[in-house]
Enzyme design. Structure first.
Site, PDB file in Angstrom:
ATOM      1  N   LYS A 125      29.520  36.394  37.219  1.00  0.00           N
ATOM      2  CA  LYS A 125      31.008  36.012  37.379  1.00  0.00           C
ATOM      3  C   LYS A 125      31.066  34.642  37.866  1.00  0.00           C
ATOM      4  O   LYS A 125      30.109  34.004  38.452  1.00  0.00           O
ATOM      5  CB  LYS A 125      31.537  37.077  38.512  1.00  0.00           C
ATOM      6  CG  LYS A 125      31.609  38.545  37.945  1.00  0.00           C
ATOM      7  CD  LYS A 125      32.423  39.366  39.037  1.00  0.00           C
ATOM      8  CE  LYS A 125      32.633  40.727  38.577  1.00  0.00           C
ATOM      9  NZ  LYS A 125      33.046  41.652  39.336  1.00  0.00           N
ATOM     10  N   TYR A 136      38.695  45.466  31.916  1.00  0.00           N
ATOM     11  CA  TYR A 136      39.112  46.098  33.087  1.00  0.00           C
ATOM     12  C   TYR A 136      40.432  47.274  32.815  1.00  0.00           C
ATOM     13  O   TYR A 136      41.302  46.932  33.845  1.00  0.00           O
ATOM     14  CB  TYR A 136      39.497  45.004  34.337  1.00  0.00           C
ATOM     15  CG  TYR A 136      38.194  44.175  34.769  1.00  0.00           C
ATOM     16  CD1 TYR A 136      36.848  45.037  35.088  1.00  0.00           C
ATOM     17  CD2 TYR A 136      38.209  42.875  35.074  1.00  0.00           C
ATOM     18  CE1 TYR A 136      36.026  44.364  35.674  1.00  0.00           C
ATOM     19  CE2 TYR A 136      37.011  42.224  35.554  1.00  0.00           C
ATOM     20  CZ  TYR A 136      35.895  42.975  35.777  1.00  0.00           C
ATOM     21  OH  TYR A 136      34.930  42.477  36.371  1.00  0.00           O
ATOM     22  N   ASN A 164      32.107  39.568  43.745  1.00  0.00           N
ATOM     23  CA  ASN A 164      30.905  40.055  43.931  1.00  0.00           C
ATOM     24  C   ASN A 164      29.808  39.825  43.136  1.00  0.00           C
ATOM     25  O   ASN A 164      28.956  40.634  42.559  1.00  0.00           O
ATOM     26  CB  ASN A 164      31.205  41.637  44.056  1.00  0.00           C
ATOM     27  CG  ASN A 164      32.036  42.065  42.745  1.00  0.00           C
ATOM     28  OD1 ASN A 164      31.979  41.650  41.861  1.00  0.00           O
ATOM     29  ND2 ASN A 164      32.623  43.459  43.049  1.00  0.00           N
ATOM     30  N   HIS A 207      29.108  41.711  37.121  1.00  0.00           N
ATOM     31  CA  HIS A 207      29.504  42.952  36.463  1.00  0.00           C
ATOM     32  C   HIS A 207      28.241  43.602  36.034  1.00  0.00           C
ATOM     33  O   HIS A 207      27.409  43.196  35.386  1.00  0.00           O
ATOM     34  CB  HIS A 207      30.609  42.722  35.235  1.00  0.00           C
ATOM     35  CG  HIS A 207      30.832  43.912  34.578  1.00  0.00           C
ATOM     36  ND1 HIS A 207      31.787  44.869  34.950  1.00  0.00           N
ATOM     37  CD2 HIS A 207      30.350  44.549  33.450  1.00  0.00           C
ATOM     38  CE1 HIS A 207      31.590  45.774  33.862  1.00  0.00           C
ATOM     39  NE2 HIS A 207      30.710  45.622  33.241  1.00  0.00           N
ATOM     40  N   GLU A 212      30.911  48.349  26.009  1.00  0.00           N
ATOM     41  CA  GLU A 212      31.008  46.824  26.767  1.00  0.00           C
ATOM     42  C   GLU A 212      29.877  45.890  25.989  1.00  0.00           C
ATOM     43  O   GLU A 212      30.107  44.543  25.709  1.00  0.00           O
ATOM     44  CB  GLU A 212      30.529  46.928  28.404  1.00  0.00           C
ATOM     45  CG  GLU A 212      31.625  47.675  28.856  1.00  0.00           C
ATOM     46  CD  GLU A 212      31.494  47.617  30.428  1.00  0.00           C
ATOM     47  OE1 GLU A 212      30.363  47.152  30.854  1.00  0.00           O
ATOM     48  OE2 GLU A 212      32.268  48.053  31.047  1.00  0.00           O
TER      49      GLU A 212
HETATM   50  P1  IDP Z   1      32.321  47.589  39.814  1.00  0.00           P
HETATM   51  O1  IDP Z   1      32.237  46.136  39.328  1.00  0.00           O
HETATM   52  O2  IDP Z   1      31.472  47.738  40.808  1.00  0.00           O
HETATM   53  O3  IDP Z   1      31.984  48.586  38.545  1.00  0.00           O
HETATM   54  P2  IDP Z   1      35.317  48.207  39.481  1.00  0.00           P
HETATM   55  O4  IDP Z   1      35.799  49.356  40.630  1.00  0.00           O
HETATM   56  O5  IDP Z   1      34.856  48.841  38.065  1.00  0.00           O
HETATM   57  O6  IDP Z   1      33.666  47.893  40.335  1.00  0.00           O
HETATM   58  O7  IDP Z   1      36.148  46.941  39.370  1.00  0.00           O
HETATM   59  C1  IDP Z   1      35.832  45.899  38.624  1.00  0.00           C
HETATM   60  C2  IDP Z   1      35.942  44.594  39.468  1.00  0.00           C
HETATM   61  O8  IDP Z   1      37.295  44.494  40.000  1.00  0.00           O
HETATM   62  C3  IDP Z   1      35.279  44.657  40.845  1.00  0.00           C
HETATM   63  O9  IDP Z   1      33.511  44.195  40.483  1.00  0.00           O
HETATM   64  C4  IDP Z   1      35.826  43.585  41.621  1.00  0.00           C
HETATM   65  O10 IDP Z   1      35.451  42.091  40.852  1.00  0.00           O
HETATM   66  C5  IDP Z   1      37.252  43.746  41.367  1.00  0.00           C
HETATM   67  N1  IDP Z   1      37.805  44.816  42.138  1.00  0.00           N
HETATM   68  C6  IDP Z   1      37.609  46.331  42.241  1.00  0.00           C
HETATM   69  N2  IDP Z   1      38.377  46.722  43.269  1.00  0.00           N
HETATM   70  C7  IDP Z   1      39.143  45.487  43.824  1.00  0.00           C
HETATM   71  C8  IDP Z   1      39.895  45.580  44.944  1.00  0.00           C
HETATM   72  O11 IDP Z   1      40.133  46.386  45.772  1.00  0.00           O
HETATM   73  N3  IDP Z   1      40.405  44.314  45.445  1.00  0.00           N
HETATM   74  C9  IDP Z   1      40.005  43.232  44.592  1.00  0.00           C
HETATM   75  N4  IDP Z   1      39.051  43.111  43.484  1.00  0.00           N
HETATM   76  C10 IDP Z   1      38.723  44.314  43.157  1.00  0.00           C
HETATM   77 MG    MG Z   2      33.335  49.049  36.918  1.00  0.00          MG
END
Ligand code: IDP
Ligand code: MG
Length: 157
Positions: free
Chosen positions: A12, A52, A115, A118, A129
């Site tokens: 990212k 997403y 974070n 992905h 994907e």
């Molecule tokens: P993951 O990446 O651990 O699979 P997902 O729930 O699929 O998590 O969410 C995708 C991405 O969306 C996350 O990696 C993060 O970058 C962002 N994200 C998820 N939840 C939040 C939130 O509560 N606030 C801001 N960004 C979020």
């Molecule tokens: Mg995810």
């Protein structure tokens, strides 16, 4: 050869800005995974809405989308035995500041949205994907000579 899975990893924009491409890629290489696709690409709103879809109605989606478009990302396809689960474990949980030490997010990030990577969360999603980010001719087949040291003989049958 046992069935090898494929999974999608995106490095990212926060990791691109922080110079973590090598560090992140090294972790997957050291684990013994096989890199079969790699490219830099810019993501647009339509692709992000699709990728997403499960969170596209959340209030944080517009800022997430802006963040994900702030630099190109690195898309990687990794192959290995049960690689989808293995990569999720190495990735760590979404909220990086609570992610387990030793995981990529646990060691390298502090944010929920920024974070660093992905990673596909299930075999079904990984298949979709990988197809979303790579054309067939962008994925490569080759023998990785270290496999005889990464896996036991019966795991390679
Ligand atoms: P993951 O990446 O651990 O699979 P997902 O729930 O699929 O998590 O969410 C995708 C991405 O969306 C996350 O990696 C993060 O970058 C962002 N994200 C998820 N939840 C939040 C939130 O509560 N606030 C801001 N960004 C979020
Ligand atoms: Mg995810």
């Amino acid at each position: 050869m046992a069935v090898q899975e494929r999974t999608l990893v995106l490095i990212k924009p926060d990791a691109i800005q922080r110079g973590l491409i090598g560090e992140i890629t090294t972790r997957f290489e050291k684990k013994g995974l096989k890199l079969i696709g790699l490219k830099m690409m810019g993501l647009d709103e339509a692709l992000l809405r699709e990728h997403y879809a499960h969170i596209s109605e959340k209030p944080f989606f517009p800022s997430l989308s802006k963040f994900m478009q702030s630099t190109p990302v690195i898309a990687m396809c990794w192959e290995g035995l049960e690689v989808v689960d293995a990569v999720r474990k190495i990735t760590g949980i979404t909220k990086a500041r609570q992610a387990e030490a030793g995981s990529i997010r646990g060691d390298l990030a502090m944010s929920v949205s920024c974070n660093v990577i992905h990673a596909s969360d299930s075999l079904e999603n990984a298949e979709v994907e990988v197809k979303r980010f790579f054309k067939l001719d962008e994925l490569y087949t080759y023998n990785k000579s270290e496999y005889m040291h990464v896996y036991a003989a019966d795991e390679l049958e």
